[in-house]
Design a protein around this motif. Structure first.
Motif, mmCIF file in Angstrom:
data_model
loop_
_atom_site.group_PDB
_atom_site.id
_atom_site.type_symbol
_atom_site.label_atom_id
_atom_site.label_comp_id
_atom_site.label_asym_id
_atom_site.label_seq_id
_atom_site.Cartn_x
_atom_site.Cartn_y
_atom_site.Cartn_z
ATOM 1 N N ILE A 67 13.153 -10.516 -0.685
ATOM 2 C CA ILE A 67 13.089 -11.766 0.068
ATOM 3 C C ILE A 67 13.932 -12.802 -0.690
ATOM 4 O O ILE A 67 14.100 -12.698 -1.909
ATOM 5 N N ARG A 105 11.206 -15.678 -4.244
ATOM 6 C CA ARG A 105 10.095 -14.830 -4.691
ATOM 7 C C ARG A 105 8.754 -15.564 -4.629
ATOM 8 O O ARG A 105 8.713 -16.787 -4.656
ATOM 9 N N THR A 106 7.708 -14.783 -4.590
ATOM 10 C CA THR A 106 6.372 -15.385 -4.640
ATOM 11 C C THR A 106 5.463 -14.545 -5.541
ATOM 12 O O THR A 106 5.934 -13.686 -6.286
ATOM 13 N N TRP A 107 4.140 -14.803 -5.479
ATOM 14 C CA TRP A 107 3.182 -14.124 -6.354
ATOM 15 C C TRP A 107 3.375 -12.608 -6.323
ATOM 16 O O TRP A 107 3.420 -11.995 -5.250
ATOM 17 N N TRP A 163 1.228 -10.315 -7.146
ATOM 18 C CA TRP A 163 0.059 -9.541 -6.711
ATOM 19 C C TRP A 163 0.067 -9.251 -5.213
ATOM 20 O O TRP A 163 -0.627 -8.345 -4.746
ATOM 21 N N LEU A 164 0.874 -9.992 -4.461
ATOM 22 C CA LEU A 164 0.930 -9.743 -3.027
ATOM 23 C C LEU A 164 1.858 -8.574 -2.684
ATOM 24 O O LEU A 164 1.795 -8.027 -1.577
ATOM 25 N N VAL A 192 5.082 -8.350 -2.061
ATOM 26 C CA VAL A 192 6.022 -8.503 -0.942
ATOM 27 C C VAL A 192 7.423 -8.931 -1.383
ATOM 28 O O VAL A 192 8.306 -9.091 -0.546
ATOM 29 N N ARG A 224 -3.425 -1.804 7.195
ATOM 30 C CA ARG A 224 -3.137 -2.971 6.351
ATOM 31 C C ARG A 224 -1.857 -3.632 6.855
ATOM 32 O O ARG A 224 -0.819 -2.985 6.988
ATOM 33 N N ASN A 225 -1.956 -4.921 7.102
ATOM 34 C CA ASN A 225 -0.815 -5.660 7.619
ATOM 35 C C ASN A 225 -0.428 -6.783 6.666
ATOM 36 O O ASN A 225 -1.270 -7.578 6.264
ATOM 37 N N ARG A 226 0.840 -6.852 6.326
ATOM 38 C CA ARG A 226 1.320 -7.999 5.563
ATOM 39 C C ARG A 226 2.451 -8.678 6.339
ATOM 40 O O ARG A 226 3.386 -8.017 6.766
ATOM 41 N N SER A 227 2.314 -9.973 6.515
ATOM 42 C CA SER A 227 3.321 -10.749 7.248
ATOM 43 C C SER A 227 3.807 -11.878 6.366
ATOM 44 O O SER A 227 2.991 -12.582 5.759
ATOM 45 N N VAL A 228 5.113 -12.047 6.308
ATOM 46 C CA VAL A 228 5.691 -13.073 5.441
ATOM 47 C C VAL A 228 6.757 -13.847 6.226
ATOM 48 O O VAL A 228 7.938 -13.504 6.200
#
Lengths: 277, 474
Positions: A9, A12-14, A16-17, A19, A198-202
């Protein structure tokens, strides 16, 4: 780039997620099947790509000023396949990239879409659909970079998750400095059809330009019970009603596919997976 | 022929008035630790603070964790921060007191200017705490609350007088291993407030702690620990500010909130640090069955901010409301947001934020919504809106939703934009002049947040949105 990192992406972000990066499947055939598409100035092309085999694909697109491309990409690989696909498009002044993508096959799918709306009034209209079932993994990273003035980006994604499937969808609208008067819309609708999914949306929106209009929205949830109730009151059983609701959600994407035979094939493919899921 | 492109005129929004906050006192600290971080410094701080032995050990272990942890790989650039130059402990020339008249004159004047004792005298606060540099210099609480068993004191006093409770809760919710700056906090923490509200007690008027960092090149590491027992309620207000220096100051506070069954806690913060402050603060709440945590968070100051209050909805029907506003101007990179972890059935959360960026300021909204498999029927709604007032600035949103299971209902919506010409047209057609129409729209933009703020802060925020209006926003 770090080993196996296929795509990132833009911000960047945390950790632990999980993503920040999309990783390529370990058992992927790394030989890239490459395709290049050039659409000349002020011309229009309609193209359908159907990926039926596992492996790594790459599509490079260049739209000259005023050009228009309607690209349909259907990923219908076998359910045990490992698949990656990278699509990169450069869109010049007044050009339009219309993209419809169906991610419905493979055990592991990792894709990247990178669209550069480089020219004034360049346009991207992206409609995606995904279906996860069994223990499949789907990982998508779509980025539309809005560089020119008065650009227009539209990203619409519909998905459904069954079985023990997992999916990550990252969608970025990036308004660069100078993209004055540009608009961007992003929307993802996810239907959760099993307690083990499990769904992850960013949904990311980046802006370095004040005179823009950007929206993004995500909706994640179970199927609308009122719709199901209505359909069942009309005589459908639960499974049939569920299939109908998913089909209705997918319809705006599928209806963009002009090739009737492919549309029917995708319909059948999806419905079979839904029935088995 | 191509239409001529005419750039839109910009609306000018004034900066927040900082004169009040920027008045410096002469540095009359009685002790300052050496700058940097060593075991000797930590032992020295611990000795001076008269820590119990377990706390000294805790600090040393945290230091070890700090030394072994990398800097975060995401978020604003922290390379300007050089821990070797930061003084982690500054003891002011004042002893903790419950009598305002005993506070040294210059410190008293500082808090007087900020209106802290005035609010207490007007009885709009049920208790006040004031921290100056590394130590709390004043703490008071209304007598009737004491009679009901409410404890509101500085952390150092709590460590001795309520040691069992502190030991049970201290840095259990935000462990030092969480990230590099919580490890730093565990090693050098000093000051902060301890609040204990017994079962069934409702603290009707808010308590407020105010944190002031006066020393240049120093860090403030206050620890706030609040326990609201079953069926109790509390509104806690936290304010912070510092005068501006040309060296980097650091704030790495830690807030741990324990909201027990059926309890309710509102935690309001107005952060107005000076523009040389690195604000790397960590706040977390754990909410048990039927409990409610309400965050109201205003981020206006500091050079760099990383602030994402986290709510762990641990009990059935636990609820979180998060309301935040961030205003980033020249020289500021404010990375703010919230995170919610749904860890029990029927939990719900509502996150509502507004950000404004101008004059080269960068505002980032960052969030995480996690729904675990243990949380069927979780509901979460996120709404974030951003206004950019010029193109030198940045405004980014980076939310993540991670949902396990199928019994969740999650919605997220975000907008970046400018004031629409249609809205202006509508208001002017109703007889409102254009400038006032624009002012109304900008005030309306932050209004959902302003109405949640304590009154004096809402007034401050309205002053912030003091606009010289010309042309369109955007």
């Amino acid at each position: 780039m770090e080993k196996n990192v296929f795509s990132r992406i833009p911000m960047r972000t945390w950790r632990w997620l999980g993503v920040n990066e999309a990783r390529a499947p370990e058992n992927i055939d790394s030989e890239i099947k490459n395709k290049q598409i050039l659409v000349d100035r002020e011309t229009e092309e309609n193209l359908v790509l159907t990926h039926r085999e596992a492996g790594s694909y790459e599509v490079q697109i260049h739209l000259e000023a005023g050009a228009r491309l309607n690209l349909v990409l259907a990923q219908l690989t076998p359910s045990d396949a490992a698949y990656t696909c990278r699509v990169r498009a450069h869109v010049a002044d007044g050009a339009e990239f219309s993209y419809t993508v169906v991610e419905a096959g493979a055990h592991e799918t990792v894709t990247e879409l990178y669209v550069d709306l480089a020219g004034k009034e360049a346009k991207a209209d992206v409609w995606g659909l995904y279906l996860g079932d069994g223990d499949s993994r789907i990982d998508m990273n779509y980025i539309i970079r809005q560089e020119g003035r008065l650009t227009d980006a539209n990203m619409q994604v519909r998905g459904a998750l069954l079985g023990e499937s997992q999916k990550v969808f990252r969608g970025t609208l990036d308004f660069l400095e100078g993209s004055t008067g540009s608009v961007g819309r992003e929307n993802e609708e996810v239907m959760l059809l099993s307690p083990k999914v499990r769904n992850r949306s960013v949904p990311i929106m980046l802006s370095h330009e004040a005179d823009v209009d950007g929206h993004h929205a995500v909706s994640v949830g179970k199927m609308d019970e009122n719709k199901l109730f209505y359909l069942m009151s009309r005589g459908l059983d639960l499974a049939e009603a569920q299939r109908l609701v998913v089909e209705a959600s997918f319809r705006p994407v599928i209806d963009r596919i002009g090739d009737e035979a492919l549309r029917d094939e995708i319909d059948t493919f999806l419905m079979r997976r839904l029935a088995n899921g | 022929m191509a239409e001529e492109f005419v750039p839109k005129k910009k609306t000018y929004v004034e900066d927040i008035e900082r004169t009040l906050y920027d008045i410096r006192d002469e540095d009359r600290s009685v002790y300052k630790s050496h700058s940097g971080l060593t075991e000797d410094i930590i032992r020295d701080i611990s000795k001076r603070k008269n820590d119990p032995e377990w706390m000294t050990e805790f600090r040393l272990k945290s230091l070890e964790t700090y030394n072994n942890m990398p800097l975060p790989t995401w978020g604003p650039d922290l390379s300007e921060l050089n821990m070797d130059e930061i003084v982690t402990y500054v003891q002011p020339d004042a002893k903790m007191t419950g009598n305002w008249q005993e506070v040294p004159e210059d410190i008293k004047n500082t808090f007087d200017r900020l209106g802290i004792p005035e609010a207490e005298q007007k009885q709009s606060l049920a208790g006040v705490g004031a921290q100056y540099d590394s130590e709390v210099v004043y703490h008071s609480i209304q007598e009737d609350l004491v009679k009901q068993g409410v404890i509101y004191t500085d952390m150092e006093t709590a460590l001795w007088e309520h040691g069992d409770i502190v030991k049970e809760y201290f840095m259990t919710l935000v462990p030092p291993k969480d990230h590099k700056f919580t490890a730093l906090h565990g090693a050098v923490w000093s000051g902060g407030s301890f609040v204990y509200v017994p079962e069934g007690v409702h603290v009707e008027i808010p308590l407020q702690s105010y944190f002031r960092l006066n020393a240049a090149g120093a860090g403030q590491f206050e620890h706030t620990l609040i326990i609201v027992e079953k069926g109790a309620s509390l509104h806690f207000i936290e304010g912070c500010s510092a005068p501006k220096y040309n060296v980097t100051n650091l704030h790495a506070g830690c807030v741990e909130l324990f909201v027990k069954e059926g309890a309710r806690l509102r935690y309001s913060t107005i952060e107005n640090w000076s523009r040389n402050m690195m604000n790397l603060n960590t706040k977390r709440a754990i909410v048990e069955k039927d409990g409610i945590i309400e965050w109201v968070s205003g981020s206006f100051g500091s050079h760099v901010s990383c602030l994402y209050p986290c709510s762990i909805l641990h009990g059935e029907n636990a609820r979180c409301e998060f309301t935040g506003v961030t205003f980033a101007s020249k020289g500021q990179n404010l990375d703010t947001g919230a995170s919610v972890i749904h860890a029990a059935p029927h939990t719900s959360a509502n996150i509502n934020t507004r950000t404004i960026s101008k004059a080269g300021g960068a505002a980032t909204y960052r969030s995480a919504v996690k729904v675990t498999r243990n949380a069927p029927f979780a509901k979460c709604s996120v709404n974030c809106e951003s206004l950019m007032l010029d193109s030198e600035s940045r405004s980014d949103t980076l939310p993540v939703m991670d949902i396990e299971g199928d019994e969740a209902d999650i919605g997220h919506e975000a907008k970046i934009g400018r004031i629409s010409d249609e809205a202006i047209f509508y208001l002017t057609s109703r007889g409102i002049d254009e400038e006032e129409a624009r002012a109304m729209i900008v005030r309306g933009f932050v209004e959902p947040i302003a109405k949640e703020l304590p009154l004096e802060y809402a007034v401050e925020m309205n002053n912030l949105v003091n606009i010289e209006l010309e042309g369109t926003m955007g």
